[in-house]
Design an enzyme around this catalytic site. Sequence first.
Site, PDB file in Angstrom:
ATOM      1  N   TYR A  56       1.950   1.654  13.294  1.00  0.00           N
ATOM      2  CA  TYR A  56       2.392   2.560  12.234  1.00  0.00           C
ATOM      3  C   TYR A  56       2.375   3.980  12.788  1.00  0.00           C
ATOM      4  O   TYR A  56       1.344   4.436  13.254  1.00  0.00           O
ATOM      5  CB  TYR A  56       1.407   2.617  11.068  1.00  0.00           C
ATOM      6  CG  TYR A  56       0.898   1.391  10.435  1.00  0.00           C
ATOM      7  CD1 TYR A  56       1.197   1.138   9.097  1.00  0.00           C
ATOM      8  CD2 TYR A  56       0.069   0.503  11.101  1.00  0.00           C
ATOM      9  CE1 TYR A  56       0.682   0.028   8.453  1.00  0.00           C
ATOM     10  CE2 TYR A  56      -0.435  -0.617  10.465  1.00  0.00           C
ATOM     11  CZ  TYR A  56      -0.133  -0.849   9.144  1.00  0.00           C
ATOM     12  OH  TYR A  56      -0.635  -1.939   8.502  1.00  0.00           O
ATOM     13  N   LYS A 102       6.452   6.300   7.111  1.00  0.00           N
ATOM     14  CA  LYS A 102       5.949   5.456   8.193  1.00  0.00           C
ATOM     15  C   LYS A 102       7.114   4.943   9.020  1.00  0.00           C
ATOM     16  O   LYS A 102       8.149   4.560   8.485  1.00  0.00           O
ATOM     17  CB  LYS A 102       5.198   4.245   7.630  1.00  0.00           C
ATOM     18  CG  LYS A 102       3.962   4.598   6.842  1.00  0.00           C
ATOM     19  CD  LYS A 102       3.345   3.357   6.215  1.00  0.00           C
ATOM     20  CE  LYS A 102       2.146   3.721   5.362  1.00  0.00           C
ATOM     21  NZ  LYS A 102       1.593   2.544   4.688  1.00  0.00           N
ATOM     22  N   HIS A 148       0.815  -1.212   0.000  1.00  0.00           N
ATOM     23  CA  HIS A 148       0.000   0.000   0.000  1.00  0.00           C
ATOM     24  C   HIS A 148       0.852   1.267   0.000  1.00  0.00           C
ATOM     25  O   HIS A 148       1.958   1.282   0.518  1.00  0.00           O
ATOM     26  CB  HIS A 148      -0.895   0.040   1.243  1.00  0.00           C
ATOM     27  CG  HIS A 148      -1.778  -1.151   1.370  1.00  0.00           C
ATOM     28  ND1 HIS A 148      -2.087  -1.712   2.588  1.00  0.00           N
ATOM     29  CD2 HIS A 148      -2.417  -1.898   0.444  1.00  0.00           C
ATOM     30  CE1 HIS A 148      -2.893  -2.752   2.403  1.00  0.00           C
ATOM     31  NE2 HIS A 148      -3.096  -2.883   1.113  1.00  0.00           N
ATOM     32  N   ASP A 170      -6.620  -6.284  -1.784  1.00  0.00           N
ATOM     33  CA  ASP A 170      -5.238  -6.585  -2.157  1.00  0.00           C
ATOM     34  C   ASP A 170      -5.138  -7.604  -3.290  1.00  0.00           C
ATOM     35  O   ASP A 170      -4.158  -7.605  -4.033  1.00  0.00           O
ATOM     36  CB  ASP A 170      -4.437  -7.042  -0.941  1.00  0.00           C
ATOM     37  CG  ASP A 170      -4.147  -5.892   0.014  1.00  0.00           C
ATOM     38  OD1 ASP A 170      -4.248  -4.723  -0.405  1.00  0.00           O
ATOM     39  OD2 ASP A 170      -3.814  -6.155   1.182  1.00  0.00           O
TER      40      ASP A 170
END
Length: 182
Positions: A131, A71, A61, A169
């Site tokens: 995250y 991140k 992603h 996905d």
Amino acid sequence: MEIIKTKIPDLYIVKTKVFEDSRGYFTEAYNEKNFKANGINVNFRQDNRSKSSYGVIRGLHYQLNPASQSKLVSVIVGKVYDVAVDLRRNSLTFGQWVGVELSDENHLQFLIPQGFAHGFSVLSETAIFSYKCDNFYTPELDRGIAYNDPALNIDWGIPAEKQLISDKDLKQPLLKDAEMNF
């Protein structure tokens, strides 16, 4: 805190100091001064957590500009194989990836800058994943790449018959067909 360079510039593994005794452990998971001292200037704005079971593969992603995200990822419980793919078209490492095992035992973190796709597979019975992001989630700019793109050839460490993949996905394009603006 130790900042470890990877084969891709701007992509780092972060090793924190862990103080353990019979009561448990303490670690400083993030310190802005330490990051800046290492030339890393990221203004984190949002923290997220996910819980997944063995065999789950999430990713790959990313968000398009102007909402691309850096991140800082880590595992609170369990073990994952974490992957970052360079999507910066002018980069000498475009299309290359780095994978690292993150766990509640090794306390490693992965710092993934803007312009990278990100994903992970769960190698333990359960994993709680954290995250820290420098930009807010923006659904209309959310994109992805097929986790099983043969051009990337990522071994997620999960046998095919045990992989758990979301419908979203399963429908992601190959890297060569993906929309990106980095």
